[in-house]
Motif scaffolding. Structure first.
Motif, PDB file in Angstrom:
ATOM      1  N   GLU A 196      64.978 -77.819 -13.014  1.00  0.00           N
ATOM      2  CA  GLU A 196      66.041 -76.849 -12.737  1.00  0.00           C
ATOM      3  C   GLU A 196      66.322 -75.978 -13.964  1.00  0.00           C
ATOM      4  OE1 GLU A 196      67.834 -76.207  -9.790  1.00  0.00           O
ATOM      5  OE2 GLU A 196      66.219 -77.382  -8.923  1.00  0.00           O
ATOM      6  N   SER A 197      65.276 -75.615 -14.680  1.00  0.00           N
ATOM      7  CA  SER A 197      65.430 -74.773 -15.864  1.00  0.00           C
ATOM      8  C   SER A 197      65.009 -73.347 -15.570  1.00  0.00           C
ATOM      9  CB  SER A 197      64.580 -75.312 -17.024  1.00  0.00           C
ATOM     10  OG  SER A 197      65.120 -76.504 -17.531  1.00  0.00           O
ATOM     11  N   ILE A 198      65.707 -72.425 -16.214  1.00  0.00           N
ATOM     12  CA  ILE A 198      65.378 -71.001 -16.147  1.00  0.00           C
ATOM     13  C   ILE A 198      65.026 -70.558 -17.562  1.00  0.00           C
ATOM     14  CG2 ILE A 198      66.218 -68.677 -15.628  1.00  0.00           C
ATOM     15  CD1 ILE A 198      68.331 -70.011 -13.804  1.00  0.00           C
ATOM     16  N   PHE A 199      63.912 -69.874 -17.698  1.00  0.00           N
ATOM     17  CA  PHE A 199      63.489 -69.347 -18.998  1.00  0.00           C
ATOM     18  C   PHE A 199      63.566 -67.825 -18.937  1.00  0.00           C
ATOM     19  CE2 PHE A 199      61.761 -73.542 -18.752  1.00  0.00           C
ATOM     20  CZ  PHE A 199      61.898 -74.041 -20.039  1.00  0.00           C
ATOM     21  N   ILE A 200      64.330 -67.247 -19.855  1.00  0.00           N
ATOM     22  CA  ILE A 200      64.554 -65.800 -19.874  1.00  0.00           C
ATOM     23  C   ILE A 200      64.107 -65.258 -21.225  1.00  0.00           C
ATOM     24  CG2 ILE A 200      66.279 -63.959 -19.733  1.00  0.00           C
ATOM     25  CD1 ILE A 200      68.054 -65.930 -18.122  1.00  0.00           C
ATOM     26  N   ASN A 201      63.343 -64.168 -21.187  1.00  0.00           N
ATOM     27  CA  ASN A 201      63.009 -63.445 -22.413  1.00  0.00           C
ATOM     28  C   ASN A 201      63.146 -61.955 -22.121  1.00  0.00           C
ATOM     29  OD1 ASN A 201      61.925 -62.222 -24.678  1.00  0.00           O
ATOM     30  ND2 ASN A 201      60.361 -63.782 -24.972  1.00  0.00           N
ATOM     31  N   CYS A 202      64.166 -61.337 -22.715  1.00  0.00           N
ATOM     32  CA  CYS A 202      64.407 -59.891 -22.557  1.00  0.00           C
ATOM     33  C   CYS A 202      63.752 -59.099 -23.679  1.00  0.00           C
ATOM     34  CB  CYS A 202      65.908 -59.606 -22.556  1.00  0.00           C
ATOM     35  SG  CYS A 202      66.780 -60.336 -21.190  1.00  0.00           S
ATOM     36  N   SER A 203      63.046 -59.771 -24.561  1.00  0.00           N
ATOM     37  CA  SER A 203      62.457 -59.133 -25.744  1.00  0.00           C
ATOM     38  C   SER A 203      60.949 -59.278 -25.783  1.00  0.00           C
ATOM     39  CB  SER A 203      63.059 -59.749 -27.014  1.00  0.00           C
ATOM     40  OG  SER A 203      64.449 -59.622 -27.028  1.00  0.00           O
ATOM     41  N   VAL A 204      60.314 -59.345 -24.628  1.00  0.00           N
ATOM     42  CA  VAL A 204      58.864 -59.518 -24.575  1.00  0.00           C
ATOM     43  C   VAL A 204      58.168 -58.439 -25.407  1.00  0.00           C
ATOM     44  CG1 VAL A 204      56.844 -59.477 -23.050  1.00  0.00           C
ATOM     45  CG2 VAL A 204      58.915 -60.710 -22.361  1.00  0.00           C
ATOM     46  N   ASP A 205      58.678 -57.220 -25.357  1.00  0.00           N
ATOM     47  CA  ASP A 205      58.070 -56.110 -26.089  1.00  0.00           C
ATOM     48  C   ASP A 205      58.111 -56.297 -27.604  1.00  0.00           C
ATOM     49  OD1 ASP A 205      60.850 -55.734 -25.143  1.00  0.00           O
ATOM     50  OD2 ASP A 205      60.853 -53.993 -26.459  1.00  0.00           O
ATOM     51  N   GLN A 206      58.950 -57.174 -28.103  1.00  0.00           N
ATOM     52  CA  GLN A 206      59.071 -57.373 -29.548  1.00  0.00           C
ATOM     53  C   GLN A 206      58.374 -58.637 -30.052  1.00  0.00           C
ATOM     54  OE1 GLN A 206      63.207 -56.959 -30.610  1.00  0.00           O
ATOM     55  NE2 GLN A 206      63.307 -54.910 -29.757  1.00  0.00           N
ATOM     56  N   MET A 207      57.652 -59.304 -29.173  1.00  0.00           N
ATOM     57  CA  MET A 207      56.965 -60.536 -29.547  1.00  0.00           C
ATOM     58  C   MET A 207      55.627 -60.232 -30.228  1.00  0.00           C
ATOM     59  SD  MET A 207      58.875 -63.112 -28.456  1.00  0.00           S
ATOM     60  CE  MET A 207      60.208 -62.135 -29.106  1.00  0.00           C
ATOM     61  N   ASP A 208      55.343 -60.957 -31.299  1.00  0.00           N
ATOM     62  CA  ASP A 208      54.059 -60.824 -31.990  1.00  0.00           C
ATOM     63  C   ASP A 208      52.916 -61.406 -31.164  1.00  0.00           C
ATOM     64  OD1 ASP A 208      54.887 -59.582 -34.391  1.00  0.00           O
ATOM     65  OD2 ASP A 208      55.644 -61.500 -35.126  1.00  0.00           O
ATOM     66  N   CYS A 209      53.230 -62.429 -30.378  1.00  0.00           N
ATOM     67  CA  CYS A 209      52.227 -63.092 -29.556  1.00  0.00           C
ATOM     68  C   CYS A 209      52.915 -63.634 -28.309  1.00  0.00           C
ATOM     69  CB  CYS A 209      51.540 -64.211 -30.338  1.00  0.00           C
ATOM     70  SG  CYS A 209      52.640 -65.584 -30.737  1.00  0.00           S
ATOM     71  N   ASN A 210      52.150 -64.261 -27.436  1.00  0.00           N
ATOM     72  CA  ASN A 210      52.717 -64.789 -26.193  1.00  0.00           C
ATOM     73  C   ASN A 210      52.608 -66.307 -26.105  1.00  0.00           C
ATOM     74  OD1 ASN A 210      53.422 -62.217 -25.372  1.00  0.00           O
ATOM     75  ND2 ASN A 210      51.409 -61.863 -24.479  1.00  0.00           N
ATOM     76  N   GLU A 211      52.509 -66.965 -27.251  1.00  0.00           N
ATOM     77  CA  GLU A 211      52.467 -68.427 -27.296  1.00  0.00           C
ATOM     78  C   GLU A 211      53.678 -69.040 -26.607  1.00  0.00           C
ATOM     79  OE1 GLU A 211      51.679 -71.119 -30.793  1.00  0.00           O
ATOM     80  OE2 GLU A 211      50.991 -69.178 -31.570  1.00  0.00           O
TER      81      GLU A 211
ATOM     82  N   GLN B  72      54.464 -54.874 -28.053  1.00  0.00           N
ATOM     83  CA  GLN B  72      53.727 -54.923 -26.792  1.00  0.00           C
ATOM     84  C   GLN B  72      54.379 -53.902 -25.864  1.00  0.00           C
ATOM     85  OE1 GLN B  72      53.159 -58.790 -24.946  1.00  0.00           O
ATOM     86  NE2 GLN B  72      53.875 -59.797 -26.806  1.00  0.00           N
ATOM     87  N   SER B  73      53.568 -53.064 -25.257  1.00  0.00           N
ATOM     88  CA  SER B  73      54.108 -52.039 -24.361  1.00  0.00           C
ATOM     89  C   SER B  73      53.369 -52.100 -23.028  1.00  0.00           C
ATOM     90  CB  SER B  73      53.935 -50.659 -25.002  1.00  0.00           C
ATOM     91  OG  SER B  73      54.515 -49.672 -24.186  1.00  0.00           O
ATOM     92  N   TYR B  74      54.100 -51.939 -21.958  1.00  0.00           N
ATOM     93  CA  TYR B  74      53.530 -51.986 -20.614  1.00  0.00           C
ATOM     94  C   TYR B  74      53.976 -50.736 -19.863  1.00  0.00           C
ATOM     95  CZ  TYR B  74      52.687 -56.773 -21.969  1.00  0.00           C
ATOM     96  OH  TYR B  74      52.266 -57.895 -22.642  1.00  0.00           O
ATOM     97  N   LYS B  75      53.044 -49.824 -19.631  1.00  0.00           N
ATOM     98  CA  LYS B  75      53.361 -48.569 -18.940  1.00  0.00           C
ATOM     99  C   LYS B  75      53.859 -48.814 -17.522  1.00  0.00           C
ATOM    100  CE  LYS B  75      52.945 -44.703 -21.117  1.00  0.00           C
ATOM    101  NZ  LYS B  75      54.205 -44.326 -21.721  1.00  0.00           N
ATOM    102  N   LEU B  76      53.210 -49.734 -16.817  1.00  0.00           N
ATOM    103  CA  LEU B  76      53.519 -49.981 -15.415  1.00  0.00           C
ATOM    104  C   LEU B  76      53.993 -51.416 -15.218  1.00  0.00           C
ATOM    105  CD1 LEU B  76      50.284 -48.377 -13.918  1.00  0.00           C
ATOM    106  CD2 LEU B  76      52.540 -47.296 -14.118  1.00  0.00           C
ATOM    107  N   ILE B  77      54.833 -51.626 -14.221  1.00  0.00           N
ATOM    108  CA  ILE B  77      55.284 -52.979 -13.905  1.00  0.00           C
ATOM    109  C   ILE B  77      54.094 -53.871 -13.538  1.00  0.00           C
ATOM    110  CG2 ILE B  77      55.849 -52.392 -11.495  1.00  0.00           C
ATOM    111  CD1 ILE B  77      57.705 -54.989 -13.658  1.00  0.00           C
ATOM    112  N   SER B  78      53.083 -53.297 -12.898  1.00  0.00           N
ATOM    113  CA  SER B  78      51.900 -54.091 -12.534  1.00  0.00           C
ATOM    114  C   SER B  78      51.147 -54.574 -13.784  1.00  0.00           C
ATOM    115  CB  SER B  78      50.976 -53.300 -11.613  1.00  0.00           C
ATOM    116  OG  SER B  78      50.564 -52.098 -12.233  1.00  0.00           O
TER     117      SER B  78
END
Length: 191
Positions: A106-121, A150-156
């Motif tokens: 019953e855990s929720i993991f939230i990251n609103c700063s994905v664009d500022q991460m050096d990696c995705n570990e 990290q930048s993502y032009k499209l949601i896909s």
């Protein structure tokens, strides 16, 4: 770090959007008292907003950041929940090194700063079957004042980069000012 920056229009608008979509999803799925993990939580404005909006929805909120000043600000903002339910805990931790394997279903993991991460570990450390809510931007990586890595032009592009077993929500919010326009992307799913 400017302790008032988290109150900026774009950041508040993005977090309100997250709260609205997440609350709707929790209601529709009858999820009660989840444990919330806010990754790269900065000064935990999101935790403050979530608990102010719906104080009986969440069981406990953990926020993690590597900046000691951000944690100090988070502790100040969330002081109320040191003494009231649900509790808020702000941790000075590197999310790329944490072990969430015993966090519970019953855990929720939230990251609103994905664009500022050096990696995705950090994403690899989230257990399969967990509810995840992620936000990013389409700002270019050469935008130095925003620390975009990290930048993502499209949601896909974003949903393809962060695979989930079940995608529950994917959307884009336009943020516009006279001097700047950008998009915020958000996805919610079961990893």
């Amino acid at each position: 770090m400017n302790s008032h920056e988290s109150f900026s229009h774009g950041l508040i608008a993005s977090k309100l959007w997250l709260c609205q979509e997440l609350e709707s999803l929790l209601d529709n799925r009858a999820i009660r008292n989840p444990i919330v993990h806010i990754l790269a939580g900065w000064d935990n404005m999101l935790g403050f907003m979530m608990l102010t909006r719906r104080p009986t929805t969440y069981g406990v909120v953990h926020s993690y950041d590597i900046d000691p000043i951000a944690i100090e600000n988070a502790d100040s903002k969330c002081d109320h929940w040191k003494y009231e339910y649900p509790k808020v805990y702000n941790h000075l931790k590197d999310i790329n090194t944490l072990d969430f394997s015993s966090s519970g279903s019953e855990s929720i993991f939230i990251n609103c700063s994905v664009d500022q991460m050096d990696c995705n570990e950090w994403y690899d450390r989230i257990p399969v079957g967990s509810l995840v809510c992620l936000q990013t931007t389409d700002m270019p990586t050469d935008t130095t004042e925003w620390h975009v890595k990290q930048s993502y032009k499209l949601i896909s592009d974003f949903t393809n980069a962060f695979k989930v077993g079940e995608l529950l929500y994917a959307g884009t919010k336009d943020i516009s000012y006279s001097h700047l326009q950008y998009k915020r992307h958000m996805m919610i799913g079961i990893k």
